[in-house]
Design a protein around this motif. Sequence first.
Motif, PDB file in Angstrom:
ATOM      1  N   UNK A 197       0.725  -1.053   0.129  1.00 37.05           N
ATOM      2  CA  UNK A 197      -0.185  -0.121  -0.102  1.00 37.05           C
ATOM      3  C   UNK A 197       0.830   1.290  -0.098  1.00 37.05           C
ATOM      4  N   UNK A 198       2.020   1.301   0.769  1.00 34.12           N
ATOM      5  CA  UNK A 198       2.964   2.302   0.609  1.00 34.12           C
ATOM      6  C   UNK A 198       3.488   2.739  -0.511  1.00 34.12           C
ATOM      7  N   UNK A 199       3.958   1.738  -0.745  1.00 34.68           N
ATOM      8  CA  UNK A 199       4.450   1.984  -2.508  1.00 34.68           C
ATOM      9  C   UNK A 199       3.692   2.155  -3.556  1.00 34.68           C
ATOM     10  N   UNK A 200       2.413   1.753  -3.395  1.00 37.93           N
ATOM     11  CA  UNK A 200       1.490   2.038  -4.330  1.00 37.93           C
ATOM     12  C   UNK A 200       1.032   3.556  -4.335  1.00 37.93           C
ATOM     13  N   UNK A 201       0.943   3.678  -3.104  1.00 35.78           N
ATOM     14  CA  UNK A 201       0.282   5.316  -2.612  1.00 35.78           C
ATOM     15  C   UNK A 201       1.445   6.298  -3.359  1.00 35.78           C
ATOM     16  N   UNK A 202       2.696   5.809  -3.056  1.00 34.72           N
ATOM     17  CA  UNK A 202       3.582   6.804  -3.647  1.00 34.72           C
ATOM     18  C   UNK A 202       3.836   6.938  -5.253  1.00 34.72           C
ATOM     19  N   UNK A 203       3.593   5.698  -5.468  1.00 33.56           N
ATOM     20  CA  UNK A 203       3.771   5.530  -7.197  1.00 33.56           C
ATOM     21  C   UNK A 203       2.313   6.557  -7.725  1.00 33.56           C
ATOM     22  N   UNK A 204       1.346   6.503  -7.141  1.00 34.17           N
ATOM     23  CA  UNK A 204       0.093   7.350  -7.708  1.00 34.17           C
ATOM     24  C   UNK A 204       0.470   8.669  -7.371  1.00 34.17           C
ATOM     25  N   UNK A 205       1.123   9.199  -6.437  1.00 31.62           N
ATOM     26  CA  UNK A 205       1.492  10.552  -6.266  1.00 31.62           C
ATOM     27  C   UNK A 205       2.489  10.865  -7.024  1.00 31.62           C
ATOM     28  N   UNK A 206       3.569  10.325  -7.153  1.00 28.79           N
ATOM     29  CA  UNK A 206       4.602  10.527  -8.097  1.00 28.79           C
ATOM     30  C   UNK A 206       4.489  10.660  -9.564  1.00 28.79           C
ATOM     31  N   UNK A 207       3.405   9.776  -9.988  1.00 34.55           N
ATOM     32  CA  UNK A 207       3.360   9.978 -11.609  1.00 34.55           C
ATOM     33  C   UNK A 207       1.836  10.436 -11.775  1.00 34.55           C
TER      34      UNK A 207
END
Length: 227
Positions: A197-207
């Motif tokens: 979840x943390x990695x996905x949340x970061x991916x969504x925000x950065x991209x």
Amino acid sequence: MKNLKFSVVVVLLMTAFFSYSQDVNLDMATERGLMSKTTSPKIQAQGSPYIDENFKPVKIPSFDTKVYLGRYNAYNGEMEIKVKQDVVIALDVNSADYEVVFVNDSKTYKSFNYTTERGISKKGFLVVVNSGENANLLKAERIKYYDKVPAMSSYQQDKPAKFRKESDVYYIQMKSGSVVHLPVKKKDLLKAFPKHSKAIKTFLKENKVKLSKEEGLAKVANYIGSL
């Protein structure tokens, strides 16, 4: 009594003829290597159970190079194929795996074993939205049937039975081949993949991924497949 006997004979003959016609249709499909079944009975209602009422040119690559005519009944989850003029069968996904390509629409349906958002195991046709390096994005097209609603009083009118197109449901096909539900709301998405979840949340925000668009869903599906 004579009229009753005559009526019984007529019914038996009609039943036998209908059964014979179904067998002939299925035999014709079997000759072409297609595992098939008879199409479901039609339901009288407003709207349509089909994504497109019209039969369109389709290819079934794993069977032959012939171009058939096909249409998808999203209510029953049946892919209808016209194997000959006035001869229509439904592909039996429980007996074989299928890929059906709608030639003019550049749209591909494939049969998959998958788990719905409610945790129910199914086998049926999903649209291949995107083929990624790490995962494929798929979607289930849905049409629901709503029964007739009788009027509550003489001042109202009955609401007729109808078919209605519902929102598509998305899935990810992992490298392992398993197909799982892909929520389109951020909160539900993170909950569905708690370990990442943390990695996905970061991916969504950065991209700056927009889950409301298929392009964004394809990106996040491919990313999840890489984890």
